[in-house]
Scaffold this active site. Structure first.
Site, PDB file in Angstrom:
ATOM      1  N   ASP A 180      64.377  -9.345   2.389  1.00  0.00           N
ATOM      2  CA  ASP A 180      64.204  -8.077   3.097  1.00  0.00           C
ATOM      3  C   ASP A 180      63.943  -8.382   4.571  1.00  0.00           C
ATOM      4  O   ASP A 180      64.709  -9.125   5.189  1.00  0.00           O
ATOM      5  CB  ASP A 180      63.086  -7.265   2.428  1.00  0.00           C
ATOM      6  CG  ASP A 180      63.052  -5.811   2.868  1.00  0.00           C
ATOM      7  OD1 ASP A 180      63.771  -4.990   2.283  1.00  0.00           O
ATOM      8  OD2 ASP A 180      62.293  -5.510   3.814  1.00  0.00           O
ATOM      9  N   TYR A 317      60.601  -0.932  11.716  1.00  0.00           N
ATOM     10  CA  TYR A 317      61.984  -0.453  11.737  1.00  0.00           C
ATOM     11  C   TYR A 317      62.312   0.137  13.104  1.00  0.00           C
ATOM     12  O   TYR A 317      63.348  -0.187  13.705  1.00  0.00           O
ATOM     13  CB  TYR A 317      62.182   0.629  10.674  1.00  0.00           C
ATOM     14  CG  TYR A 317      62.133   0.168   9.247  1.00  0.00           C
ATOM     15  CD1 TYR A 317      63.300   0.069   8.486  1.00  0.00           C
ATOM     16  CD2 TYR A 317      60.933  -0.132   8.621  1.00  0.00           C
ATOM     17  CE1 TYR A 317      63.272  -0.323   7.156  1.00  0.00           C
ATOM     18  CE2 TYR A 317      60.895  -0.536   7.296  1.00  0.00           C
ATOM     19  CZ  TYR A 317      62.058  -0.631   6.575  1.00  0.00           C
ATOM     20  OH  TYR A 317      62.025  -1.026   5.265  1.00  0.00           O
ATOM     21  N   HIS A 383      65.734  -6.449  -5.852  1.00  0.00           N
ATOM     22  CA  HIS A 383      65.408  -6.637  -4.439  1.00  0.00           C
ATOM     23  C   HIS A 383      64.160  -7.484  -4.220  1.00  0.00           C
ATOM     24  O   HIS A 383      63.996  -8.087  -3.174  1.00  0.00           O
ATOM     25  CB  HIS A 383      65.221  -5.267  -3.787  1.00  0.00           C
ATOM     26  CG  HIS A 383      65.209  -5.290  -2.293  1.00  0.00           C
ATOM     27  ND1 HIS A 383      66.331  -5.562  -1.544  1.00  0.00           N
ATOM     28  CD2 HIS A 383      64.203  -5.091  -1.397  1.00  0.00           C
ATOM     29  CE1 HIS A 383      66.028  -5.521  -0.265  1.00  0.00           C
ATOM     30  NE2 HIS A 383      64.751  -5.236  -0.143  1.00  0.00           N
TER      31      HIS A 383
END
Length: 405
Positions: A180, A317, A383
């Site tokens: 990630d 982000y 994930h």
């Protein structure tokens, strides 16, 4: 001059914070939630209430805290903010230093299953020659790496990690692994600092310029399905996209706005994390507890809520979009460090089997970005590979670096 031992850190959450948490859980205001047992509107209230009851009546933070503190923790100011990390030296005379980096909504504790086997392989059925010195930091703005400055992002974090491994811990050469956000941070290390790396291991192949787009909040900007794609594959692709769109857009555009609600309500925070765990992990029929224990889910929520870092973790982000990545060189391949990649079946592209995964990658557009030395595909896992299939990750890390000592 301070030694590293003077920066040792013990996690000890004040009792007042735990009392406040208990009060908030007991006084949660629940919204109506009709016709949502199938999760079609998001996390169902029925399941969330069951988790909340476990959190309130059975979960024991102090016991978990003792388990976390069984490892050596450090917290040191770098670049003007604190960086927290676990640092466990390997048992052996030929260890490789390895930094493992988590993502969102992860924490350093997602790597817990790898610490023992990596540092002391002979006690876990492995070869003593495969031992590593393991460093597991909390990404800036996550957990105990707080408060973090505005503007910190993945490529700036790579600079901090390089300083940590070389200047602070004193290694002339090290290895790195990540998933990630950790994959992006690790990829940037492999791009900018290749000469100082034995190599990098990735759980995800993420492009370093993915936030340098006209619409950085649109994770699938520019993605088009070929016209001749069978309708079944097209629909599966659209369903896959839905897993990432909502959190990605909000975290890039409005992270602070969302943070007020999530930091004020631990149940609200748990719901936001839970949606991603269920969507991104390789669950059995949508049962999130087929992958994550209740204790692990609550512990992760605790590590965000007790440290007040849900807002800063989401800003990661936004600041990756605000401060675009730039090349450090024009060499080919872009990522010069020897690279190994672990593929897990729960994230196979639609229409691609695990048996086809490596060939599909080698013939695809991303392969040329890397100095590829090792690829492996495993059926199990989604994930959150370090937690979902630690055996596969361990095997691949050992295999990649075994001949780089």
């Amino acid at each position: 001059m301070k030694t590293l031992e003077q920066y040792q850190f013990k996690i000890k959450i004040p009792e007042d914070d735990l009392d406040d948490l208990k009060h908030r859980l007991q006084h949660t205001k629940w919204p109506a939630d009709p016709d949502n047992d199938d999760w079609s509107y998001g996390v169902p209230a029925g399941y969330l209430k069951d988790l909340m009851k476990y959190w309130l009546n059975e979960y024991d933070w102090r016991r978990v805290e003792r388990s976390i503190n069984a490892y050596k923790h450090y917290r040191i100011h770098m670049e003007g903010f604190p960086v927290h990390f676990i640092y466990q030296k390997g048992i052996g005379n030929n260890t490789i230093p390895l930094i493992l980096t988590h993502g969102w909504p992860w924490s350093f504790w997602d790597m817990q299953k790898l610490i023992g086997p990596l540092t002391d392989p002979s006690s876990y059925g492995g070869n003593a020659n495969d031992a590593f010195d393991v460093v597991i930091p909390s990404v800036p703005g996550y957990g105990f790496s707080t408060p973090a400055p505005s503007g910190i992002n993945f490529w700036k974090t790579a600079d901090v990690w390089h300083t940590l491994m070389t200047d602070i811990l004193g290694y002339s050469k090290f290895a790195a692994s990540g998933g990630d956000w950790g994959a992006l941070i690790t990829t940037q290390l492999g791009h900018k600092y290749a000469d100082d790396l034995h190599g990098i291991h990735l759980m995800h192949t993420m492009e370093l310029d993915q936030f340098n787009k006209e619409r950085p909040w649109d994770v699938f900007a520019g993605h088009q399905t070929a016209e001749r794609t069978p309708e079944e594959i097209r629909q599966q692709s659209l369903e896959r996209m839905k897993r990432f769109v909502s959190h990605y857009a909000v975290h890039v555009l409005d992270p602070q706005t969302l943070a007020y609600g999530l930091q004020d309500s631990p149940v609200g925070l748990l719901a936001w994390l839970l949606e991603r765990w269920r969507s991104w992990a390789q669950t059995k029929g949508g049962d999130v507890e087929s992958v994550f224990s209740k204790e692990h889910m609550i512990t992760t929520a605790m590590l965000y809520w007790l440290t007040g870092t849900v807002g800063s973790s989401m800003r990661f982000y936004a600041d990756s979009a605000k401060f675009p990545w730039e090349r450090s060189h024009d060499k080919t391949p872009l990522i010069q460090a020897p690279t190994g990649i672990t593929f897990l079946g729960g994230e196979n592209p639609v229409g691609v089997t695990t048996e086809q995964r490596i060939k599909a990658f080698r013939t695809g557009p991303k392969a040329s970005l890397y100095n590829l030395h090792y690829l492996n595909a495993h059926e199990k896992g989604g994930h959150f590979g370090y937690y979902e299939n630690p055996e596969a990750v361990l095997f691949d890390i050992r295999s990649l670096f075994r001949h780089m000592r």
